[in-house]
Enzyme design. Structure first.
Site, mmCIF file in Angstrom:
data_model
loop_
_atom_site.group_PDB
_atom_site.id
_atom_site.type_symbol
_atom_site.label_atom_id
_atom_site.label_comp_id
_atom_site.label_asym_id
_atom_site.label_seq_id
_atom_site.Cartn_x
_atom_site.Cartn_y
_atom_site.Cartn_z
ATOM 1 N N GLY A 99 0.815 -1.209 0.000
ATOM 2 C CA GLY A 99 0.000 0.000 0.000
ATOM 3 C C GLY A 99 0.848 1.258 0.000
ATOM 4 N N ARG A 134 -8.077 -2.244 -1.931
ATOM 5 C CA ARG A 134 -7.884 -1.070 -1.073
ATOM 6 C C ARG A 134 -8.173 0.224 -1.835
ATOM 7 N NH1 ARG A 134 -2.412 -2.056 2.244
ATOM 8 N NH2 ARG A 134 -3.177 -0.239 3.358
ATOM 9 N N ASP A 190 -0.897 0.352 12.722
ATOM 10 C CA ASP A 190 -0.539 -1.021 12.351
ATOM 11 C C ASP A 190 -0.431 -1.949 13.555
ATOM 12 O OD1 ASP A 190 -0.441 -0.679 9.585
ATOM 13 O OD2 ASP A 190 1.580 0.153 9.672
ATOM 14 N N ARG A 247 0.077 -8.852 9.263
ATOM 15 C CA ARG A 247 0.021 -8.502 10.690
ATOM 16 C C ARG A 247 -0.997 -9.357 11.450
ATOM 17 N NH1 ARG A 247 3.678 -4.428 10.662
ATOM 18 N NH2 ARG A 247 3.568 -3.015 8.884
#
Length: 449
Positions: free
Chosen positions: A100, A128, A327, A403
């Site tokens: 991204g 996205r 994040d 993540r």
């Protein structure tokens, strides 16, 4: 390319005290920008400590495709840049995979060049929203020749013959949007200004200034930052040592807090104040995190973190903290699962448009592993179980999100039953050494056939 690989499940189980010293890979935000600005600058840029994850390597490929000479030898990257205003039109589409940051910043960089550039990405990146970057570029004269509905990839941009400088108020707290507009301003005559009501990570401003761009920053009486860049100046090559990524350090850090008897040292971690929301939150929860050997490296604050297992208590995390830890919410939710009482996280709307709908992916992973949590429109409430009793025993769907995969593998280290993730292959986008570093500390993580 990671989006064509078969999935590789993994499993983690209750572990004994984690011990040892480790270094996490270089900061992802700084790594992307070091390659971009080095590729754009005149002369030579040398980078040590670069994050060599897939996302950052896509940015290197994009800069090569636009004329920069980039070589890696003995862990040091050497770049001979093209000079500001001198990027070449890429012959083929720029494939950003899962990145991204790389894709959005590069859209800004090329958006004010009189050339056509096509952007593609993997299935996750193609979901996205890119409109947040394309809207200010349209105001500067960029044409979007092709895009999927909702301004999604693949996207083809055509820059104007003469770009128009703008004053742009960023509608959401987004360092990527701010950075894209500033990078577009590099190749635009006159002064381009970005106004951000809430401060976000400031690596673009700091690093562009270090490369010689004429940048001015003022704060108005409402507290909004006005960042102005004088276009068409000269950037000069630099020597950059990239500090460790705090977003990657978050995983071993929380693991050490929740696995009883742990005591680890994470060396050379970036401590930029726009990135330390997680550490602040964990300290409020009672975490034993000691900052040692605090120093400055290349204009950034750096420290070593000594982390010992701690009894955590639930807290409320204000929405104002979200930009400094956007994040880190998946791994904070894991810490909250092992904390006493209730942790309430506010202002999470941005998580819905990350690599996955990260908010629902986290809530779903917590619930299947026996954790009591409530997902709101932009909130998450987690009610913890300090001993990990009854937790675990399920497989988490990662939705191609690195993540999510790492956070739930950490959860398994302190849960009564093992936790599995359906795919670990995308961890390589940001933290290729994750499995080796964690098992080196004593974490019980393994591939699952």
């Amino acid at each position: 390319m990671n989006h064509h690989l078969p999935s590789r499940p993994a499993r983690s189980r209750q572990s004994q005290g984690l011990k040892g010293n480790l270094r996490v890979p270089g900061d992802k935000s700084i790594s992307h920008r070091a390659l971009m600005f080095g590729g754009l600058a005149s002369g030579e840029t040398r980078i040590s400590g670069l994050l060599e994850g897939e996302d950052v390597l896509r940015t290197a490929e994009a800069m090569r495709a636009m004329g920069a000479q980039i070589d890696r030898r003995d862990g040091t990257w050497t770049i001979r840049g093209v000079g500001n205003g001198c990027l070449l039109e890429p012959e083929a589409p720029l494939d950003f995979g899962n990145a991204g940051t790389g894709s959005r910043l590069t859209m800004g960089l090329v958006g004010t060049y009189d050339m056509t550039t096509r952007f593609t990405g993997d299935a996750s990146l193609s979901k996205r929203p890119m409109g947040r970057v394309l809207n200010p570029l349209r105001e500067m004269g960029t044409q979007v020749l092709q895009a999927e509905p909702g301004d999604r990839l693949p996207i083809t941009l055509r820059g104007p013959k003469h770009a128009t400088p703008i004053n742009y108020r960023v509608p959401m707290a987004s360092a990527q949007v701010k950075s894209a507009v500033l990078l577009a301003g590099l190749n635009t005559p006159g002064v381009t200004t970005v106004i951000e009501p809430v401060m976000t990570r400031d690596h673009t401003e700091k690093m562009l200034s270090g490369f010689g761009a004429a940048i001015q920053i003022e704060t108005d009486k409402e507290g909004a930052r006005h960042i102005s860049i004088q276009g068409q100046g000269t950037l000069k090559g630099q020597v950059i040592a990239v500090p460790g990524d705090p977003s990657s350090a978050a995983f071993p850090l929380v693991a050490a807090l929740i696995v009883p008897g742990s005591d680890i040292l994470i060396e050379n971690v970036l401590m930029n104040p726009t990135r330390t929301g997680l550490i602040l939150t964990l300290q409020e929860m009672g975490a034993d995190i000691e900052l040692l050997n605090r120093r400055s490296a290349g204009g950034e604050d750096v420290a070593d973190l000594r982390v010992r297992s701690s009894a955590l208590k639930g807290v409320t995390v204000p929405a104002s903290r979200a930009p400094s830890m956007i994040d880190e919410y998946p791994i904070l939710a894991v810490a909250a699962s092992l904390a006493e009482g209730e942790t309430v996280m506010l202002g999470l709307e941005e998580l819905r448009v990350k690599e996955s709908d990260r908010l629902s992916a986290v809530a779903e992973g917590l619930k299947v592993n026996g954790i009591d949590c409530t997902e709101g429109k932009d909130t998450l409430t987690v009610r913890g179980r300090p001993e990990g009793k009854g937790l675990g025993g399920a497989t988490v769907t990662t939705h191609l999100d690195h993540r999510i995969a790492m956070a739930f593998l950490v959860l398994g280290l302190a849960s009564e039953r093992p936790v599995s993730v359906d795919d670990q292959s995308m961890i390589a986008t940001s933290f290729p050494e994750f499995m080796d570093l964690m098992t080196g500390l004593g974490a019980e993580i393994e591939d699952r056939d």
